[in-house]
Scaffold this motif. Structure first.
Motif, PDB file in Angstrom:
ATOM      1  N   ALA A  59       0.817  -1.221   0.000  1.00 43.16           N
ATOM      2  CA  ALA A  59       0.000   0.000   0.000  1.00 43.16           C
ATOM      3  C   ALA A  59       0.846   1.264   0.000  1.00 43.16           C
ATOM      4  O   ALA A  59       0.306   2.374   0.097  1.00 43.16           O
ATOM      5  N   GLY A  60       2.181   1.117  -0.097  1.00 42.84           N
ATOM      6  CA  GLY A  60       3.044   2.278  -0.193  1.00 42.84           C
ATOM      7  C   GLY A  60       3.640   2.746   1.109  1.00 42.84           C
ATOM      8  O   GLY A  60       4.293   3.804   1.148  1.00 42.84           O
ATOM      9  N   MET A  61       3.463   1.995   2.189  1.00 42.14           N
ATOM     10  CA  MET A  61       4.012   2.396   3.476  1.00 42.14           C
ATOM     11  C   MET A  61       5.382   1.758   3.685  1.00 42.14           C
ATOM     12  O   MET A  61       5.811   0.881   2.926  1.00 42.14           O
ATOM     13  N   ARG A  62       6.079   2.208   4.715  1.00 39.17           N
ATOM     14  CA  ARG A  62       7.373   1.647   5.097  1.00 39.17           C
ATOM     15  C   ARG A  62       7.198   0.930   6.435  1.00 39.17           C
ATOM     16  O   ARG A  62       7.325   1.532   7.497  1.00 39.17           O
ATOM     17  N   PRO A  63       6.882  -0.373   6.426  1.00 38.42           N
ATOM     18  CA  PRO A  63       6.588  -1.073   7.676  1.00 38.42           C
ATOM     19  C   PRO A  63       7.843  -1.421   8.461  1.00 38.42           C
ATOM     20  O   PRO A  63       8.853  -1.847   7.901  1.00 38.42           O
ATOM     21  N   VAL A  64       7.769  -1.220   9.766  1.00 36.29           N
ATOM     22  CA  VAL A  64       8.785  -1.693  10.701  1.00 36.29           C
ATOM     23  C   VAL A  64       8.132  -2.801  11.515  1.00 36.29           C
ATOM     24  O   VAL A  64       7.191  -2.556  12.273  1.00 36.29           O
ATOM     25  N   VAL A  65       8.606  -4.020  11.328  1.00 41.18           N
ATOM     26  CA  VAL A  65       7.962  -5.214  11.882  1.00 41.18           C
ATOM     27  C   VAL A  65       8.861  -5.760  12.988  1.00 41.18           C
ATOM     28  O   VAL A  65      10.058  -5.981  12.774  1.00 41.18           O
ATOM     29  N   HIS A  66       8.294  -6.003  14.168  1.00 44.98           N
ATOM     30  CA  HIS A  66       9.147  -6.275  15.336  1.00 44.98           C
ATOM     31  C   HIS A  66       8.591  -7.370  16.226  1.00 44.98           C
ATOM     32  O   HIS A  66       7.404  -7.378  16.556  1.00 44.98           O
ATOM     33  N   THR A  67       9.468  -8.270  16.624  1.00 43.34           N
ATOM     34  CA  THR A  67       9.250  -9.202  17.729  1.00 43.34           C
ATOM     35  C   THR A  67      10.591  -9.874  18.016  1.00 43.34           C
ATOM     36  O   THR A  67      11.636  -9.457  17.507  1.00 43.34           O
ATOM     37  N   PHE A  68      10.584 -10.923  18.837  1.00 44.06           N
ATOM     38  CA  PHE A  68      11.815 -11.659  19.095  1.00 44.06           C
ATOM     39  C   PHE A  68      12.283 -12.345  17.815  1.00 44.06           C
ATOM     40  O   PHE A  68      11.477 -12.717  16.962  1.00 44.06           O
ATOM     41  N   ALA A  69      13.592 -12.547  17.692  1.00 49.21           N
ATOM     42  CA  ALA A  69      14.165 -13.088  16.459  1.00 49.21           C
ATOM     43  C   ALA A  69      13.561 -14.431  16.076  1.00 49.21           C
ATOM     44  O   ALA A  69      13.279 -14.692  14.897  1.00 49.21           O
ATOM     45  N   SER A  70      13.351 -15.302  17.050  1.00 53.12           N
ATOM     46  CA  SER A  70      12.815 -16.632  16.733  1.00 53.12           C
ATOM     47  C   SER A  70      11.396 -16.549  16.196  1.00 53.12           C
ATOM     48  O   SER A  70      10.968 -17.406  15.415  1.00 53.12           O
ATOM     49  N   PHE A 114      14.700 -22.648  24.494  1.00 51.93           N
ATOM     50  CA  PHE A 114      15.146 -22.656  23.106  1.00 51.93           C
ATOM     51  C   PHE A 114      14.121 -22.024  22.163  1.00 51.93           C
ATOM     52  O   PHE A 114      14.473 -21.587  21.067  1.00 51.93           O
ATOM     53  N   THR A 115      12.864 -21.966  22.578  1.00 53.75           N
ATOM     54  CA  THR A 115      11.855 -21.307  21.744  1.00 53.75           C
ATOM     55  C   THR A 115      12.161 -19.830  21.569  1.00 53.75           C
ATOM     56  O   THR A 115      11.710 -19.213  20.594  1.00 53.75           O
ATOM     57  N   HIS A 116      12.911 -19.243  22.504  1.00 53.59           N
ATOM     58  CA  HIS A 116      13.212 -17.820  22.465  1.00 53.59           C
ATOM     59  C   HIS A 116      14.660 -17.550  22.053  1.00 53.59           C
ATOM     60  O   HIS A 116      15.182 -16.456  22.277  1.00 53.59           O
ATOM     61  N   MET A 117      15.305 -18.508  21.440  1.00 54.13           N
ATOM     62  CA  MET A 117      16.679 -18.358  20.965  1.00 54.13           C
ATOM     63  C   MET A 117      16.694 -18.521  19.448  1.00 54.13           C
ATOM     64  O   MET A 117      15.991 -19.369  18.909  1.00 54.13           O
ATOM     65  N   SER A 118      17.523 -17.723  18.783  1.00 49.29           N
ATOM     66  CA  SER A 118      17.535 -17.794  17.318  1.00 49.29           C
ATOM     67  C   SER A 118      18.949 -17.616  16.766  1.00 49.29           C
ATOM     68  O   SER A 118      19.234 -16.624  16.084  1.00 49.29           O
TER      69      SER A 118
END
Length: 297
Positions: free
Chosen positions: A65-76, A113-117
């Motif tokens: 749609a023409g926006m610049r998204p910044v997408v964020h969460t934990f790496a995994s 380990f679910t939170h490690m990437s």
């Protein structure tokens, strides 16, 4: 000193005020930090809940749609869990966005380990057209994030960590390795938050140290210009992730490359971050022994 994640939240909140194209997509992580920005820009700060595939899909839709998204969460949860959506929604549709992770390889060992990437950068290596920044200090994280958001419609991954160097280095958004020390007995490439441990490790060794806060594209020209074909890569993620890139850069020269980083063997006791660094041989003492043995010192 604030953390890289703290700086990310503050910087991105300001970018929302400065640039009407910027949107932030969250999946419950860091929502408290963005509460004030969400009140100011409710249509551009979106929390999709614990739905990581939707997180990526919503970000890519905003890019369409023409926006610049910044997408964020934990790496995994940003790279591993929704990898198909990263591949298709951003890559196959050929749209840009900025993926910003936290927790890195083992920043929160108690999460398990679910939170490690440790494999996030290696996974992105299978895809076309991704720039990968690995800042080593909050100041570097801010500079690289600002460049990434302003960088047209490129696909950019910014890997944040609680591990940080004591001093920020000058970084360029378009990449490039920086020589922080000159020597005559080999080249050591220190990536992001590994720099302080590397400098401690090689204090008594006559080696060149290159600093890399951007690892993709890989600065093969700087590696060649260092002039030494015994190369050690010290990366804060899966060991050997950049070995192929270094080999390609030196393909026409006799050379040796040692890739140090997080081992593939899973460590099943939580411990803390310092214990994980030592267990993977990434503390200064272990690095001194491993680098010295490879270089014959």
């Amino acid at each position: 000193m604030d953390t890289m994640r703290d700086r990310f939240i503050a910087t991105t909140s300001r970018l929302l005020d400065e640039d009407p194209r910027v949107a932030v997509v969250l999946a419950d992580i860091s929502t408290d930090g963005f509460s004030a920005a969400r009140r100011r820009h409710p249509e551009r700060v979106v929390n999709v809940g614990i739905r990581e595939q939707l997180l990526i899909g919503a970000g890519a839709g905003m890019a369409l749609a023409g926006m610049r998204p910044v997408v964020h969460t934990f790496a995994s949860f940003l790279v591993e869990r929704p990898f198909e959506q990263v591949k298709l929604d951003f890559g196959h549709q050929d749209v840009g966005g900025v993926l910003v992770s936290a927790n890195a390889s083992y920043d929160w060992p108690a999460g398990g380990f679910t939170h490690m990437s440790p494999g996030d950068v290696a996974l992105l290596d299978t895809l076309d057209g991704w720039t990968v920044h690995v800042p080593g200090h909050p100041d570097e994280a801010e500079a690289l994030l600002r460049h990434a958001v302003a960088d047209g419609d490129e696909r950019v991954y910014v890997r944040l960590s609680l591990q940080s160097n004591a001093q920020a280095r000058e970084v360029r958004g378009d990449g490039g390795f920086t020589a922080v020390r000159q020597g005559r007995g080999g080249t050591v490439v220190a990536v992001g938050p590994m720099l302080d441990n590397v400098l401690d490790a090689v204090a008594s060794l006559d080696v060149t140290v290159l600093y890399a806060a951007t690892v993709r594209p890989f600065d093969g020209a700087a590696l060649r210009a260092a002039g030494y074909t015994d190369v050690v890569l010290v990366e804060p993620y899966l060991a050997g992730t950049s070995t192929a890139a270094a080999n390609d850069a030196l393909a026409d020269l006799p050379h040796r490359v040692l890739g140090l980083g997080v081992g593939q063997r899973e460590l099943r006791r939580y411990g803390d971050m310092a214990e994980h660094l030592a267990a993977h041989g990434l503390d200064a003492a272990s690095l001194r022994e491993r680098i010295g043995a490879f270089l014959g010192r």
